[in-house]
Design a protein around this motif. Structure first.
Motif, short mmCIF file in Angstrom:
data_model
loop_
_atom_site.label_atom_id
_atom_site.label_comp_id
_atom_site.label_asym_id
_atom_site.label_seq_id
_atom_site.Cartn_x
_atom_site.Cartn_y
_atom_site.Cartn_z
N LYS A 122 16.26 2.77 -11.23
CA LYS A 122 17.33 2.72 -12.23
C LYS A 122 17.33 1.40 -12.98
CE LYS A 122 20.35 5.95 -9.74
NZ LYS A 122 21.66 6.16 -9.11
N ARG A 123 16.96 0.32 -12.31
CA ARG A 123 16.86 -0.97 -13.00
C ARG A 123 15.76 -0.94 -14.06
NH1 ARG A 123 16.94 -3.39 -7.80
NH2 ARG A 123 14.80 -4.14 -8.13
N LEU A 124 14.64 -0.29 -13.72
CA LEU A 124 13.58 -0.17 -14.71
C LEU A 124 14.03 0.64 -15.92
CD1 LEU A 124 10.49 0.51 -12.38
CD2 LEU A 124 10.99 -1.57 -13.66
N ALA A 125 14.80 1.71 -15.69
CA ALA A 125 15.29 2.51 -16.81
C ALA A 125 16.23 1.69 -17.69
CB ALA A 125 16.00 3.76 -16.28
N LEU A 126 17.12 0.88 -17.08
CA LEU A 126 18.02 0.04 -17.86
C LEU A 126 17.24 -0.99 -18.68
CD1 LEU A 126 20.85 -0.58 -15.22
CD2 LEU A 126 20.97 0.86 -17.27
N GLU A 127 16.17 -1.51 -18.11
CA GLU A 127 15.38 -2.52 -18.83
C GLU A 127 14.62 -1.88 -19.99
OE1 GLU A 127 14.72 -6.23 -19.73
OE2 GLU A 127 15.87 -5.60 -17.95
N VAL A 128 14.14 -0.66 -19.82
CA VAL A 128 13.47 0.03 -20.93
C VAL A 128 14.43 0.25 -22.08
CG1 VAL A 128 12.40 2.22 -21.61
CG2 VAL A 128 11.70 1.10 -19.50
N VAL A 129 15.66 0.64 -21.76
CA VAL A 129 16.66 0.82 -22.81
C VAL A 129 16.96 -0.52 -23.50
CG1 VAL A 129 19.07 1.46 -23.25
CG2 VAL A 129 17.67 2.83 -21.69
N ALA A 130 16.99 -1.61 -22.73
CA ALA A 130 17.22 -2.93 -23.32
C ALA A 130 16.07 -3.33 -24.24
CB ALA A 130 17.42 -3.96 -22.22
N VAL A 131 14.85 -2.96 -23.86
CA VAL A 131 13.70 -3.27 -24.72
C VAL A 131 13.81 -2.50 -26.03
CG1 VAL A 131 11.22 -2.97 -24.95
CG2 VAL A 131 12.16 -3.89 -22.83
N LEU A 132 14.18 -1.24 -25.95
CA LEU A 132 14.28 -0.43 -27.16
C LEU A 132 15.39 -0.92 -28.09
CD1 LEU A 132 13.79 3.12 -25.59
CD2 LEU A 132 12.12 1.77 -26.84
N SER A 133 16.41 -1.53 -27.52
CA SER A 133 17.49 -2.08 -28.34
C SER A 133 17.24 -3.53 -28.75
CB SER A 133 18.83 -1.99 -27.58
OG SER A 133 18.77 -2.73 -26.37
N GLY A 134 16.13 -4.11 -28.29
CA GLY A 134 15.77 -5.48 -28.68
C GLY A 134 16.53 -6.55 -27.94
N GLY A 148 0.78 -1.23 0.00
CA GLY A 148 0.00 0.00 0.00
C GLY A 148 0.81 1.28 0.00
N LYS A 149 2.11 1.20 -0.25
CA LYS A 149 2.98 2.39 -0.22
C LYS A 149 3.03 3.00 -1.62
CE LYS A 149 5.73 0.52 3.59
NZ LYS A 149 7.07 0.12 4.07
N LEU A 150 2.01 3.77 -1.93
CA LEU A 150 1.91 4.37 -3.26
C LEU A 150 2.93 5.48 -3.46
CD1 LEU A 150 0.37 4.38 -5.93
CD2 LEU A 150 -1.26 5.97 -4.91
N ALA A 151 3.26 6.21 -2.40
CA ALA A 151 4.25 7.29 -2.54
C ALA A 151 5.61 6.73 -2.92
CB ALA A 151 4.34 8.08 -1.22
N ARG A 152 5.97 5.59 -2.37
CA ARG A 152 7.24 4.97 -2.75
C ARG A 152 7.21 4.53 -4.21
NH1 ARG A 152 9.59 0.23 0.98
NH2 ARG A 152 9.70 2.03 2.38
N ALA A 153 6.06 4.02 -4.66
CA ALA A 153 5.94 3.63 -6.06
C ALA A 153 6.07 4.84 -6.98
CB ALA A 153 4.61 2.92 -6.29
N HIS A 154 5.49 5.97 -6.59
CA HIS A 154 5.64 7.19 -7.38
C HIS A 154 7.09 7.62 -7.45
CE1 HIS A 154 1.16 8.47 -6.71
NE2 HIS A 154 1.30 7.49 -7.59
N THR A 155 7.81 7.51 -6.35
CA THR A 155 9.23 7.87 -6.34
C THR A 155 10.01 6.96 -7.27
OG1 THR A 155 9.01 8.63 -4.05
CG2 THR A 155 11.24 8.19 -4.86
N THR A 156 9.68 5.68 -7.30
CA THR A 156 10.36 4.73 -8.18
C THR A 156 10.13 5.09 -9.65
OG1 THR A 156 10.14 2.98 -6.54
CG2 THR A 156 10.58 2.31 -8.81
N ILE A 157 8.90 5.43 -10.01
CA ILE A 157 8.60 5.83 -11.39
C ILE A 157 9.35 7.11 -11.75
CG2 ILE A 157 6.79 6.57 -12.95
CD1 ILE A 157 6.70 3.62 -12.39
N ALA A 158 9.39 8.08 -10.83
CA ALA A 158 10.12 9.32 -11.11
C ALA A 158 11.61 9.06 -11.29
CB ALA A 158 9.87 10.32 -9.98
N THR A 159 12.16 8.18 -10.47
CA THR A 159 13.58 7.84 -10.62
C THR A 159 13.85 7.15 -11.95
OG1 THR A 159 13.76 7.58 -8.21
CG2 THR A 159 15.50 6.59 -9.55
#
Length: 224
Positions: free
Chosen positions: A188-200, A102-113
């Protein structure tokens, strides 16, 4: 004074009194009751119409009591909330999918990061990249088991856009967890994975391809 003079004087007085006495017709024509009133002005007509109709209508608020636009804009009443944009709805959905306990504020911080890290990695606006990655990973179908006798037949079913987005984000999050040894920060792990998705080069893309291959295999079970 002779009697003849007195008679003439009396006759003149009687004639003078008769002439000064108004006749009935003259009194009628000269009476103020029959004289036509002066034409009323437009302002007086409007005022009289308003006063006659005011008794049958509810009282209207005075100009001083009617709030102006400036007063409404600067009043203490809470403003009407604007409808959220599609990007805001998407980010809220992604944050709720990674929320824990139920910690939505922490989830928002993760998305912003994640968005900040994606900007640093690509030097581009992060939100279009995130949407593009979700489109690349989102599957079109899901596999469900349909019972036929004693057998369970794998059958593909189409997904809605919301279901596709949820499944794509789930696979991206699962693939990013494998980078825990390299990067401890979740955002930061999510950002790295998004970059990996874009590179296939992401495991999430492989899961999508496997899902579609299962759909090709099980399409013969549709409608059976």
């Amino acid at each position: 004074m002779s009697s003849t003079t007195l008679q003439r004087t009396a006759t003149l007085l009687r004639q003078t009194a008769r002439l000064s006495r108004p006749s009935p017709l003259r009194a009628i024509h000269s009476s103020a009751a029959w004289s036509s009133p002066p034409p009323a002005s437009f302002e007086s007509l409007v005022a009289s119409t308003s006063s006659s109709s005011a008794s049958s209508l509810p009282p209207s608020p005075s100009p001083s009591a009617t709030p102006s636009t400036h007063a409404l804009l600067h009043s203490s009443a809470p403003p009407i909330a604007a409808a959220p944009s599609s990007d805001a709805v998407l980010l809220q959905t992604l944050a709720r999918l990674i929320m824990r306990d139920g910690k939505l504020a922490r989830a928002h911080t993760t998305i912003a990061t994640a968005l900040d890290s994606l900007t640093l990695l690509t030097s581009s606006p992060p939100l279009p990249l995130l949407v593009r990655a979700l489109d690349l990973v989102a599957p079109s179908i899901r596999i469900v088991g349909r019972r036929k006798g004693t057998k369970s037949l794998p059958t593909p079913q189409p997904l809605t856009q919301e279901q596709r987005t949820r499944q794509a984000w789930k696979w991206i999050v699962e693939a990013s967890d494998k980078r825990h040894a390299v990067e401890k920060n979740f955002g930061k792990r999510l950002a790295l994975e998004v970059v990996a998705v874009l590179s296939g080069q992401s495991e999430a893309i492989k899961k999508k391809e496997a899902r579609h291959q299962q759909g090709v295999t099980g399409r013969a079970n549709v409608g059976r």
